[in-house]
Motif scaffolding. Sequence first.
Motif, PDB file in Angstrom:
ATOM      1  N   VAL A 116      28.201   5.725 -45.594  1.00  0.00           N
ATOM      2  CA  VAL A 116      27.131   6.509 -44.976  1.00  0.00           C
ATOM      3  C   VAL A 116      25.881   5.650 -44.867  1.00  0.00           C
ATOM      4  N   SER A 133      28.338  12.311 -41.483  1.00  0.00           N
ATOM      5  CA  SER A 133      27.121  12.142 -40.693  1.00  0.00           C
ATOM      6  C   SER A 133      26.468  13.488 -40.431  1.00  0.00           C
ATOM      7  N   SER A 137      24.321  11.766 -35.774  1.00  0.00           N
ATOM      8  CA  SER A 137      23.719  10.674 -35.021  1.00  0.00           C
ATOM      9  C   SER A 137      24.651  10.227 -33.899  1.00  0.00           C
ATOM     10  N   THR A 197      26.107   6.820 -34.540  1.00  0.00           N
ATOM     11  CA  THR A 197      27.157   6.817 -35.561  1.00  0.00           C
ATOM     12  C   THR A 197      28.469   7.331 -34.992  1.00  0.00           C
ATOM     13  N   TYR A 202      35.678  11.112 -38.771  1.00  0.00           N
ATOM     14  CA  TYR A 202      34.283  11.537 -38.706  1.00  0.00           C
ATOM     15  C   TYR A 202      34.148  12.892 -39.393  1.00  0.00           C
TER      16      TYR A 202
END
Length: 390
Positions: free
Chosen positions: A129, A197, A200, A203, A216
Motif C-alpha cells: 500500500v 486502495s 486512486s 493505483t 485489487y
Amino acid sequence: MQFFLFHLMPYADLDLSAPDKYDSAWVTLPNTYYDPKKGHQLYNRYLDELEMGDTLGFDGICVNEHHSNAYGMMPQPGVLAGSLARRTKNVKIALLGRALPLLNNPITVAEEFAILDNITGGRFIAGFVRGIGAEYFSWNVNPAFSHERFHEAHDLIVQAWTRPGPFAFEGKHYNFNYVNLWPRPYQTPHPPIWIPSQGSTETIEWASHPDRRYTYLQTFSPVTALAKYMAQYRDSAEKQGWQASPENLGWAVPCYVAETDEIAMREARPHAEAFYQKFLRMPTEMLLPPGYLSLKSMQGVMRAKAQMQSGDKSLEAVMKSGMFLCGSAKTVREQIVRYQQEIGFGKILTMLQFATLPHDLAVKNMEIFARDVMGEIRKMDVSPALAAAK
C-alpha cells in the motif's frame, strides 16, 4: 468466492471522548491514553481471534499496517504475522500491507515477507500500500513523492525476490550495490501481491497492468464506490489487452451477524458507531494531504469518502450505503450474494471485530458468520453476473 477474516487490532479500551478533544484518534492523540497492561490483554485476545479463523474454515486471515493511532495497533504487522505463521496450519496469511513509500530500505520488507513465505510453506500473501495520508504525518514523509517511492520500492522488492543476486539497483530514492536476498521466497516466482486502495486512478491502472494483474481491494467504501472502482479496474485491464476476473477483485467490509436483524443491530450499534464516528474519523487534510493524490484521483476519492468524512455515520446510514453489513445470517448472506452478482468481486474480507466490540460478541459474530453465511454461500452456485464481470 473466497472468504478472509480481516482484523485491525484496535485499542478497544479507548476513552471515546479523547478523539473529540484532539480531532482524531490518529497522529495527534496522546499515547498517554494507551495502557500497556490492557494492550497486553488485547494483543493476545486479537491473536486468538485471528487464529480462530483457521479452525472456522476461512480461506485466509489478514493483518495490516498503521501508525500512531488507536484505530489499528499494528505498526509492525510482520510481528503479528510471524506469530500467526506458527499457530495456524491451513489459512493463508495476508499482510495488507506494508506502506512502501514510508520505507528507507525496502529490502527489509523483501526479507520479512520471504521469511514469512518460507515459514508458512507458501501460505503467505504480500500486500503493498501507499499508506493513508495520516501515515505521512506520523513518519514525516513528503506525500508528493508517494507514487514514485511506492513504484520504486515495489520494483526493488520484486527484483530482490526474482533476480539472482548479487546485483545493483539504482533509482531516484533507493540505491544498492549488492541486492542478494537470503532467504528467497518459497513461492515461485514470489508470493501473490494484493493492492488495497481508497480508489486512486493511478493505483488502479498500475495494479491492472498486464505485467502485474494484481488483486485489487477496495476498503471501507459505499457500495456505489465499490462498483465504480471495480468497473474501473476491469475497464483498465480490457484497455490493456486482458480480461479481469472476479479473482482479481476483493472487498473489505465490517460485518456483524446475530440471531435476528433486531438483535444484530442492537448488539452492533455502539461499536459500529464508535468505529465510524470515533476510530475512523480524521480531518480531510490528514486523510488526503496535498500531493498525496492527483487532482483527478482526489476528486473521485473525496466524492467516495464524503459520508465517511462528514455525513451521517449512524448505524442505519452506514448500513444503507453498504459500508457495514448487519443482520441475521439470511440478511447478510443475501446482501453479499447480491453485491457479488452485481459487482463481480471474488474475494470478501470481513472485519468481524471492530472498535470496541468485546471478545464474546466478536466470537459469536465469527461463529455465526462462518457457519451460516460463509458456509451456506459455499454450498450455493454463486457466480457474478456476466454484465458485472465484463
